[in-house]
Design a protein around this motif. Structure first.
Motif, PDB file in Angstrom:
ATOM      1  N   PRO A   1       0.811  -1.223   0.000  1.00 17.90           N
ATOM      2  CA  PRO A   1       0.000   0.000   0.000  1.00 17.90           C
ATOM      3  C   PRO A   1       0.841   1.269   0.000  1.00 17.90           C
ATOM      4  O   PRO A   1       0.442   2.270  -0.594  1.00 17.90           O
ATOM      5  CB  PRO A   1      -0.855  -0.108   1.260  1.00 17.90           C
ATOM      6  N   ALA A   2       1.990   1.227   0.641  1.00 23.87           N
ATOM      7  CA  ALA A   2       2.862   2.408   0.622  1.00 23.87           C
ATOM      8  C   ALA A   2       3.318   2.696  -0.798  1.00 23.87           C
ATOM      9  O   ALA A   2       3.356   3.854  -1.227  1.00 23.87           O
ATOM     10  CB  ALA A   2       4.066   2.203   1.548  1.00 23.87           C
ATOM     11  N   ALA A   3       3.639   1.651  -1.548  1.00 28.38           N
ATOM     12  CA  ALA A   3       4.059   1.832  -2.946  1.00 28.38           C
ATOM     13  C   ALA A   3       2.921   2.404  -3.785  1.00 28.38           C
ATOM     14  O   ALA A   3       3.145   3.270  -4.644  1.00 28.38           O
ATOM     15  CB  ALA A   3       4.549   0.516  -3.532  1.00 28.38           C
ATOM     16  N   LEU A   4       1.695   1.949  -3.539  1.00 29.65           N
ATOM     17  CA  LEU A   4       0.534   2.489  -4.253  1.00 29.65           C
ATOM     18  C   LEU A   4       0.333   3.970  -3.920  1.00 29.65           C
ATOM     19  O   LEU A   4       0.032   4.773  -4.803  1.00 29.65           O
ATOM     20  CB  LEU A   4      -0.736   1.707  -3.900  1.00 29.65           C
ATOM     21  N   LEU A   5       0.528   4.313  -2.653  1.00 30.85           N
ATOM     22  CA  LEU A   5       0.376   5.706  -2.225  1.00 30.85           C
ATOM     23  C   LEU A   5       1.439   6.589  -2.874  1.00 30.85           C
ATOM     24  O   LEU A   5       1.132   7.671  -3.375  1.00 30.85           O
ATOM     25  CB  LEU A   5       0.459   5.789  -0.702  1.00 30.85           C
ATOM     26  N   VAL A   6       2.679   6.116  -2.901  1.00 31.53           N
ATOM     27  CA  VAL A   6       3.777   6.866  -3.524  1.00 31.53           C
ATOM     28  C   VAL A   6       3.501   7.067  -5.011  1.00 31.53           C
ATOM     29  O   VAL A   6       3.680   8.164  -5.552  1.00 31.53           O
ATOM     30  CB  VAL A   6       5.131   6.146  -3.317  1.00 31.53           C
ATOM     31  N   LYS A   7       3.036   6.005  -5.671  1.00 33.82           N
ATOM     32  CA  LYS A   7       2.724   6.089  -7.104  1.00 33.82           C
ATOM     33  C   LYS A   7       1.639   7.128  -7.367  1.00 33.82           C
ATOM     34  O   LYS A   7       1.761   7.959  -8.264  1.00 33.82           O
ATOM     35  CB  LYS A   7       2.286   4.711  -7.615  1.00 33.82           C
ATOM     36  N   GLU A   8       0.590   7.097  -6.561  1.00 37.55           N
ATOM     37  CA  GLU A   8      -0.517   8.049  -6.728  1.00 37.55           C
ATOM     38  C   GLU A   8      -0.056   9.468  -6.416  1.00 37.55           C
ATOM     39  O   GLU A   8      -0.397  10.412  -7.123  1.00 37.55           O
ATOM     40  CB  GLU A   8      -1.698   7.658  -5.834  1.00 37.55           C
ATOM     41  N   ALA A   9       0.728   9.633  -5.362  1.00 41.18           N
ATOM     42  CA  ALA A   9       1.228  10.962  -4.978  1.00 41.18           C
ATOM     43  C   ALA A   9       2.089  11.562  -6.088  1.00 41.18           C
ATOM     44  O   ALA A   9       2.100  12.779  -6.287  1.00 41.18           O
ATOM     45  CB  ALA A   9       2.017  10.875  -3.675  1.00 41.18           C
ATOM     46  N   GLY A  10       2.791  10.708  -6.819  1.00 37.45           N
ATOM     47  CA  GLY A  10       3.644  11.169  -7.909  1.00 37.45           C
ATOM     48  C   GLY A  10       2.882  11.799  -9.059  1.00 37.45           C
ATOM     49  O   GLY A  10       3.479  12.472  -9.903  1.00 37.45           O
ATOM     50  N   ASN A  11       1.577  11.602  -9.092  1.00 36.08           N
ATOM     51  CA  ASN A  11       0.752  12.185 -10.148  1.00 36.08           C
ATOM     52  C   ASN A  11       0.443  13.663  -9.916  1.00 36.08           C
ATOM     53  O   ASN A  11      -0.171  14.302 -10.760  1.00 36.08           O
ATOM     54  CB  ASN A  11      -0.572  11.420 -10.279  1.00 36.08           C
TER      55      ASN A  11
END
Length: 87
Positions: A18-28
């Protein structure tokens, strides 16, 4: 600056996936985004930073962002967290 509080719902907290998903989304988003837990802040675009917060189920965190898309960034990340990271 825009911020919202959210309580972590998923059983395993904010572990690697989930942290990786959050980082990916934040990068947008162009805004600077921070997660805050117990006064300790981490960049939402940094996997290591998020992991260093040791966020567990039931923890209340604050999402805060500063920039032109700050409100959209915080709202989107809050919704991701509230969904239990179900894509």
């Amino acid at each position: 600056m825009y911020q919202e509080n959210v309580i972590i719902q998923n059983e395993s907290g904010l572990h690697a996936r989930p942290a990786a998903l959050l980082v990916k989304e934040a990068g947008n988003f162009s805004s600077e985004i921070q997660l805050v837990k117990n006064g300790k802040e981490a960049n939402a675009k940094s996997l290591l930073g998020l992991m260093s917060l040791s966020i567990q189920k039931g923890d209340e965190i604050t999402l805060k962002a500063e920039g032109e898309d700050a409100e959209k960034a915080v709202t989107t990340l809050r919704q991701l967290i509230e969904s239990g990271f179900n894509e």
